[in-house]
Structures are given as C-alpha cells and as structure tokens.
Design a protein around this motif. Sequence first.
Motif, PDB file in Angstrom:
ATOM      1  N   TRP A 108       0.864  -1.173   0.000  1.00 47.24           N
ATOM      2  CA  TRP A 108       0.000   0.000   0.000  1.00 47.24           C
ATOM      3  C   TRP A 108       0.895   1.215   0.000  1.00 47.24           C
ATOM      4  O   TRP A 108       1.315   1.703   1.038  1.00 47.24           O
TER       5      TRP A 108
ATOM      6  N   SER B 273      -7.281  12.855 -13.944  1.00 44.30           N
ATOM      7  CA  SER B 273      -7.730  11.608 -13.352  1.00 44.30           C
ATOM      8  C   SER B 273      -6.565  10.625 -13.306  1.00 44.30           C
ATOM      9  O   SER B 273      -5.665  10.665 -14.133  1.00 44.30           O
TER      10      SER B 273
ATOM     11  N   THR C 298      -5.135   6.498 -12.679  1.00 39.65           N
ATOM     12  CA  THR C 298      -5.386   5.062 -12.589  1.00 39.65           C
ATOM     13  C   THR C 298      -4.182   4.437 -11.912  1.00 39.65           C
ATOM     14  O   THR C 298      -3.120   5.032 -11.840  1.00 39.65           O
ATOM     15  N   THR C 299      -4.345   3.224 -11.409  1.00 36.06           N
ATOM     16  CA  THR C 299      -3.240   2.531 -10.748  1.00 36.06           C
ATOM     17  C   THR C 299      -3.100   1.127 -11.305  1.00 36.06           C
ATOM     18  O   THR C 299      -4.070   0.526 -11.740  1.00 36.06           O
TER      19      THR C 299
ATOM     20  N   ILE D 112      -4.616  -1.682  -3.864  1.00 35.73           N
ATOM     21  CA  ILE D 112      -4.709  -0.321  -3.348  1.00 35.73           C
ATOM     22  C   ILE D 112      -5.885  -0.233  -2.383  1.00 35.73           C
ATOM     23  O   ILE D 112      -6.913  -0.875  -2.591  1.00 35.73           O
ATOM     24  N   SER D 113      -5.731   0.536  -1.313  1.00 33.04           N
ATOM     25  CA  SER D 113      -6.810   0.653  -0.330  1.00 33.04           C
ATOM     26  C   SER D 113      -7.319   2.078  -0.266  1.00 33.04           C
ATOM     27  O   SER D 113      -6.731   2.987  -0.821  1.00 33.04           O
ATOM     28  N   ARG D 114      -8.380   2.283   0.463  1.00 36.13           N
ATOM     29  CA  ARG D 114      -8.970   3.614   0.559  1.00 36.13           C
ATOM     30  C   ARG D 114      -8.068   4.579   1.312  1.00 36.13           C
ATOM     31  O   ARG D 114      -8.291   5.788   1.306  1.00 36.13           O
TER      32      ARG D 114
ATOM     33  N   ASP E  21      -3.101  10.035  -3.177  1.00 35.89           N
ATOM     34  CA  ASP E  21      -2.654  10.408  -4.510  1.00 35.89           C
ATOM     35  C   ASP E  21      -2.324  11.888  -4.450  1.00 35.89           C
ATOM     36  O   ASP E  21      -3.202  12.704  -4.191  1.00 35.89           O
TER      37      ASP E  21
ATOM     38  N   ASP F  87      -7.771  11.242  -1.183  1.00 28.00           N
ATOM     39  CA  ASP F  87      -7.904   9.886  -0.657  1.00 28.00           C
ATOM     40  C   ASP F  87      -8.564   9.025  -1.719  1.00 28.00           C
ATOM     41  O   ASP F  87      -9.626   9.387  -2.232  1.00 28.00           O
ATOM     42  N   LEU F  88      -7.937   7.910  -2.048  1.00 28.80           N
ATOM     43  CA  LEU F  88      -8.488   6.998  -3.040  1.00 28.80           C
ATOM     44  C   LEU F  88      -9.146   5.802  -2.351  1.00 28.80           C
ATOM     45  O   LEU F  88      -8.643   5.329  -1.336  1.00 28.80           O
ATOM     46  N   PRO F  89     -10.263   5.313  -2.898  1.00 30.83           N
ATOM     47  CA  PRO F  89     -10.927   5.851  -4.092  1.00 30.83           C
ATOM     48  C   PRO F  89     -12.004   6.869  -3.734  1.00 30.83           C
ATOM     49  O   PRO F  89     -12.575   6.825  -2.649  1.00 30.83           O
ATOM     50  N   GLY F  90     -12.261   7.774  -4.666  1.00 25.17           N
ATOM     51  CA  GLY F  90     -13.424   8.643  -4.580  1.00 25.17           C
ATOM     52  C   GLY F  90     -13.303   9.867  -3.713  1.00 25.17           C
ATOM     53  O   GLY F  90     -14.284  10.581  -3.512  1.00 25.17           O
TER      54      GLY F  90
END
Length: 222
Positions: free
Chosen positions: A12, A24, A26-27, A32-34, A38, A50-53
Amino acid sequence: MRLVTMVTPGLWTPLVVMHWWAASMTTHSVRISRRILDRYLLDAAVTQIDLPGGAPRQITNYEDNVAFVRWSPAGFLVFGKAKGGDENTQFFWMKEDGTGVRELTADPKVRHNFGELSQDGKTIYYASNKRNPQFFDLYSMDAETGKETLIYQHDGNNNFAAVNDSGSKFVVSRDGTELSLDNNLYLIDARNKTETLLTPHTGAAQFGGVNFVADGIVFAHN
C-alpha cells in the motif's frame, strides 16, 4: 502527467504525481486501499486525494509556484519552490497532512535543482550552485535535519540523474559546452570520486531517464 512514484504490487504505497493541473489517475496495483493517497500539483500547489473517490484537498497555499513534491516512505513530504519567479528553488519539509512545514534550505541567492530521494526516503540528492554561481555541484542532504554534504565538485553545469540503492554510485548529467541540446552521462564512484563516461558521442545528443537496475544502468537518448 508524469508518474514519479509507482504503486508497488503487494504494498500500500502512496502515489506522487507532478504536473501543473489536476488529472484523473489510474493505478496498476490491485491491492490499493482507501487509505492510499494520490498527490499531485494543482495550480502549482500540493493537493491530496484519498483513493478511491476522495475530493481534492489543497495542503499548500503559496503565492509562488511549487516546483516539485515527493513523498518519502519515511512518512513526510519534500517540496520545492522559488520566490517571486527567481528560479532559485528552496527545499521544504512537511508532514503528510500539510502541517509542520519547515525550510531545509534558506539561501535565496542559491539555486537547488532536485534530483531524487534515496530508496528509504531519508536522503535528498540534488545539484546546487552554492560554491560558485556559474557551476553546479552535487550534494546530499539529510531530509529530517537539513544537514548538507558536498558529494561531487566540478566546474560545469551538472545535474543529478540517478543513484543506486546503497548510495555508493550515482550518475551525473553534464551539459555540453560547445553545442546546444547536448549532454553526457557520467557514472561516479561516491567513495573515490572517479568518473566513467557512459555516453561517448559526436554531434549534439541528449541523454536522460536514467535508472539503476539489477544488472546495470538504463537510460534513454534522442
């Protein structure tokens, strides 16, 4: 957009991206965790998602452009900015949440050209014209304390290109003096300062994208 630190499969690991606008992401990691962060440059400021969203959250706010930002696996960020467009970039340390900012360099008459962080994220490698405004020597710095060490001195326009994991060898990019858009790469032994020319050539040529790999050194040229 240029990805400067990739997610390592199975770990991670935060991403660090450097550019002048948001884009935007991508990984390539399926683990990958929340909690992964990024980071990129948005309007010359360091912004965190903070990914995702997650929503973008700006964590620096300066009148001057942020020139670069790097995440250290030691748990902090290093970034650089000049003042008033003078191009004399200074280095700064800050916590991952954008707090605790402090200067690592504080000489507005000196230009610091960032090279890279060591594998453990504790050492900054860079070029500086501290000794002589006309020339760039290579330095290392303890990223926590700001202690600076001259590791290579040469009367030329030198830039830090790459360093191996142990710090025992590094590659210097040196601009040519007779032709424009021309440089050479030199392998330097950090202990005895001997140099080996890696890119003998005739005519103008540019070499970059240097990386140490398990069995040697790879780089690109035009």
